[in-house]
Design an enzyme around this catalytic site. Structure first.
Site, PDB file in Angstrom:
ATOM      1  CE  LYS A  39      -1.447   1.486   4.156  1.00  0.00           C
ATOM      2  NZ  LYS A  39      -1.142   2.864   4.615  1.00  0.00           N
ATOM      3  CG  ASN A  40       2.480   2.650   3.528  1.00  0.00           C
ATOM      4  OD1 ASN A  40       1.320   3.021   3.312  1.00  0.00           O
ATOM      5  ND2 ASN A  40       2.946   2.406   4.735  1.00  0.00           N
ATOM      6  NE  ARG A  83       1.248   9.940  10.485  1.00  0.00           N
ATOM      7  CZ  ARG A  83       0.688   9.046   9.689  1.00  0.00           C
ATOM      8  NH1 ARG A  83      -0.471   8.528  10.004  1.00  0.00           N
ATOM      9  NH2 ARG A  83       1.292   8.672   8.592  1.00  0.00           N
ATOM     10  NE  ARG A 117      -6.753   4.506   6.387  1.00  0.00           N
ATOM     11  CZ  ARG A 117      -6.150   5.564   6.867  1.00  0.00           C
ATOM     12  NH1 ARG A 117      -6.432   5.965   8.096  1.00  0.00           N
ATOM     13  NH2 ARG A 117      -5.281   6.230   6.154  1.00  0.00           N
ATOM     14  CB  CYS A 151      -2.937  11.297  13.024  1.00  0.00           C
ATOM     15  SG  CYS A 151      -2.727   9.594  12.549  1.00  0.00           S
ATOM     16  CG  ASP A 185       3.839   1.195   9.508  1.00  0.00           C
ATOM     17  OD1 ASP A 185       3.514   2.030  10.371  1.00  0.00           O
ATOM     18  OD2 ASP A 185       4.003   1.489   8.314  1.00  0.00           O
TER      19      ASP A 185
HETATM   20  C1  EPZ Z   1       4.781   6.753   6.434  1.00  0.00           C
HETATM   21  O1  EPZ Z   1       4.045   7.811   7.032  1.00  0.00           O
HETATM   22  C2  EPZ Z   1       3.822   5.601   6.308  1.00  0.00           C
HETATM   23  N1  EPZ Z   1       2.709   6.001   5.453  1.00  0.00           N
HETATM   24  C3  EPZ Z   1       3.339   5.164   7.686  1.00  0.00           C
HETATM   25  O2  EPZ Z   1       2.527   4.021   7.515  1.00  0.00           O
HETATM   26  C4  EPZ Z   1       4.543   4.802   8.547  1.00  0.00           C
HETATM   27  O3  EPZ Z   1       4.109   4.500   9.859  1.00  0.00           O
HETATM   28  C5  EPZ Z   1       5.516   5.968   8.600  1.00  0.00           C
HETATM   29  O4  EPZ Z   1       5.885   6.372   7.245  1.00  0.00           O
HETATM   30  C6  EPZ Z   1       6.799   5.663   9.344  1.00  0.00           C
HETATM   31  O5  EPZ Z   1       7.433   4.558   8.770  1.00  0.00           O
HETATM   32  C7  EPZ Z   1       2.845   5.955   4.128  1.00  0.00           C
HETATM   33  O6  EPZ Z   1       3.882   5.588   3.571  1.00  0.00           O
HETATM   34  C8  EPZ Z   1       1.659   6.323   3.309  1.00  0.00           C
HETATM   35  P1  EPZ Z   1       6.931  10.101   8.384  1.00  0.00           P
HETATM   36  P2  EPZ Z   1       4.625   9.289   7.024  1.00  0.00           P
HETATM   37  O7  EPZ Z   1       6.776  11.387   7.673  1.00  0.00           O
HETATM   38  O8  EPZ Z   1       5.448   9.486   5.826  1.00  0.00           O
HETATM   39  C9  EPZ Z   1       7.508  13.392  11.803  1.00  0.00           C
HETATM   40  C10 EPZ Z   1       0.695   2.593   8.020  1.00  0.00           C
HETATM   41  O9  EPZ Z   1       0.260   2.011   9.055  1.00  0.00           O
HETATM   42  N2  EPZ Z   1       7.336  14.389  10.720  1.00  0.00           N
HETATM   43  O10 EPZ Z   1       8.057   9.220   8.015  1.00  0.00           O
HETATM   44  O11 EPZ Z   1       3.487  10.208   7.275  1.00  0.00           O
HETATM   45  C11 EPZ Z   1       6.224  12.582  12.037  1.00  0.00           C
HETATM   46  O12 EPZ Z   1       5.338  13.259  12.878  1.00  0.00           O
HETATM   47  C12 EPZ Z   1       1.233   3.999   8.110  1.00  0.00           C
HETATM   48  O13 EPZ Z   1       0.677   2.091   6.874  1.00  0.00           O
HETATM   49  C13 EPZ Z   1       7.458  15.718  11.006  1.00  0.00           C
HETATM   50  O14 EPZ Z   1       7.710  16.121  12.133  1.00  0.00           O
HETATM   51  O15 EPZ Z   1       5.566   9.269   8.278  1.00  0.00           O
HETATM   52  C14 EPZ Z   1       6.776  11.305  12.622  1.00  0.00           C
HETATM   53  O16 EPZ Z   1       7.004  11.448  13.988  1.00  0.00           O
HETATM   54  C15 EPZ Z   1       0.853   4.760   9.293  1.00  0.00           C
HETATM   55  N3  EPZ Z   1       7.274  16.625   9.988  1.00  0.00           N
HETATM   56  C16 EPZ Z   1       8.106  11.130  11.903  1.00  0.00           C
HETATM   57  O17 EPZ Z   1       8.452  12.427  11.378  1.00  0.00           O
HETATM   58  C17 EPZ Z   1       7.000  16.237   8.706  1.00  0.00           C
HETATM   59  O18 EPZ Z   1       6.843  17.099   7.833  1.00  0.00           O
HETATM   60  C18 EPZ Z   1       8.097  10.151  10.743  1.00  0.00           C
HETATM   61  O19 EPZ Z   1       6.962  10.388   9.956  1.00  0.00           O
HETATM   62  C19 EPZ Z   1       6.874  14.865   8.431  1.00  0.00           C
HETATM   63  C20 EPZ Z   1       7.059  13.961   9.461  1.00  0.00           C
END
Ligand code: EPZ
Length: 418
Positions: free
Chosen positions: A22-23, A121, A398, A116, A306
């Site tokens: 999915k991701n 996030r 989802r 969320c 995850d």
């Molecule tokens: C991706 O989310 C995945 N989603 C998530 O999968 C996964 O848990 C996550 O990466 C971590 O591996 C998709 O690929 C669609 P991040 P993403 O930006 O990209 C902080 C699932 O269950 N951050 O890597 O949104 C954030 O808050 C899901 O399939 C900022 O501070 O995660 C987090 O603490 C849920 N500012 C950390 O970085 C930003 O602009 C990592 O988040 C972006 C992120």
């Protein structure tokens, strides 16, 4: 609302096929906005988030055709470069259209995601990166409005912290930018490398995807491509855990062991029997005595956040204490309370959970709070005595393609009811 009914205690025997990631499919679909030519994606999982992305692309003006797990997307023109609140609030990954829209159409209007269940996030790092590429950004009425009427310009971008969709969003923005872009402290997740492979087939010039430094030389225009999405490592990992805690023996086939190194290592450390075959099939045998093992979630190649919830269920069946440290999200232990209702012994302090096992879990009514939390409850239901009723299974739909059918096919007593 639909629920799962699970009667626990059944041995699992047989083969479970792994769906496409999915991701990986979500950014690949967004990448189709970068060209007016058709992009065909195979092995796209039939899950709700993918349907949501399909709707979003259609709203933007693309034609989206689906035949089973094959999607053909053609964005001949961008009619409305916008991701409305109604879609973003149901799927945060909608923000993946921000980079491609600014790059292709010179402007984008994307709703800011709200809070969320698993943490704050924000998408500030996507926004800062786009500003470095020369986009003008305004925030108004809950929307991000980005403009780059004369196109984006290559730049050096160092991510303050590793972000998966942030890296993907900026990679897609950079491929059409004028000149060279360097993304430092980039996410090394396999989904980023898969996106780069697709973009390469479309004509983009990218080096280093899958490492912490990605170099992109802007090229325009990009063309169409055909691409097969990588297997879903999180779905595969969920089934490996199922096999380790239920008796019997299952083959998880069509997965990539090199994407699951941290999980397999921890499973073996806990005493589970996992064997990897050359063809990407993994055999796991249950019924072994498991020992508690500590896990700290990190960016790839570390242990995936995850898979943390699923590991928590495994820990309830292991002898001794396991300390789970959540290193990515601030509030990703909601499943612990539900597992507690089933008899698990879990103490949470901040970002650490201590699980003391083994516990005899007993079936109960529980509520799914997010995608991976739901998976951990399904796993708990498989080993609990009596009946487990999981409410709000739309969370699991989802990201898991018919999980109840896949588990039932290897002997689990699980069914979906209204
Ligand atoms: C991706 O989310 C995945 N989603 C998530 O999968 C996964 O848990 C996550 O990466 C971590 O591996 C998709 O690929 C669609 P991040 P993403 O930006 O990209 C902080 C699932 O269950 N951050 O890597 O949104 C954030 O808050 C899901 O399939 C900022 O501070 O995660 C987090 O603490 C849920 N500012 C950390 O970085 C930003 O602009 C990592 O988040 C972006 C992120």
């Amino acid at each position: 609302m639909e629920k799962f009914l699970i009667h626990g205690g059944r041995r699992l025997e047989g083969t479970i096929p792994v769906s496409g990631s999915k991701n990986s499919a979500l950014p690949a679909m967004a990448a189709a906005l970068l060209t007016d030519q058709p992009v065909t994606l195979d092995h796209v999982p039939a899950v709700r988030d993918i349907r949501t992305m399909g709707r979003l692309l259609a709203d933007i003006g693309a034609s989206v055709e689906r035949s089973g797990n094959r999607y053909t997307i053609r964005a001949e023109r961008i009619a409305s470069p916008e991701a409305p609140y109604e879609l973003v609030k149901t799927m945060r990954a909608s923000s993946l259209v921000l980079g491609p829209l600014v790059a292709r159409a010179g402007r984008a209007r994307v709703s800011l995601p709200g809070g969320c269940a698993i943490g704050a996030r924000p998408i500030n790092l996507h926004i800062q990166g786009l500003e470095k590429l020369g986009a003008r950004i305004r925030q108004e009425h809950g929307y991000i409005e980005a403009e780059a009427p004369n196109g984006l310009k290559g730049a050096e971008i160092r991510f303050e912290r590793v972000t998966v969709t942030g890296t993907e969003d900026l990679l897609m923005a950079a491929v059409l930018a004028d000149g060279e872009t360097v993304l430092e402290n980039a996410a090394r997740e396999p989904e980023v490398a898969d996106l780069a492979e697709l973009l390469g087939k479309m004509g983009a010039d990218i080096e280093g995807a899958g490492t912490g430094t990605i170099r992109v030389r802007g090229v325009a225009p990009l063309g169409g491509a055909e691409h097969r999405i990588i297997p879903d490592r999180i779905e595969a990992g969920t089934f490996l855990v199922a096999g380790a805690i239920a008796g019997g023996e299952i083959d998880v086939c069509g997965a990539r062991a090199d994407h699951l190194g941290a999980l397999i290592e921890k499973m073996q450390e806990a005493g589970a029997e996992v064997a990897v075959s050359a063809e990407g099939s993994m055999r796991v045998r249950g019924g072994r005595r498991l020992a508690g093992v500590d896990v700290a979630t990190r960016e790839f190649p570390g242990f995936a956040t995850d898979l943390q919830a699923q590991w928590m269920t495994l820990s309830t069946q292991a002898h001794g204490a396991s300390i789970l440290t959540e290193g990515i999200f601030e509030n990703r232990f909601l499943h612990a309370l539900e597992l507690g209702r089933m008899g698990a012994d879990i103490t949470i302090t901040g970002r650490q959970a201590v699980v003391r096992g083994p516990s005899v879990l007993s079936g109960a009514g529980v509520i799914a709070s997010d995608l991976r939390a739901s998976a951990s409850l399904v796993l708990a239901g498989l080993v609990a005595s009596g009946e487990t009723v999981i409410d709000r299974v739309y969370h699991i739909d989802r990201g898991y393609e018919r999980i109840e059918r896949k588990l039932a096919a290897v002997g689990a007593l699980i069914r979906r009811v209204e």
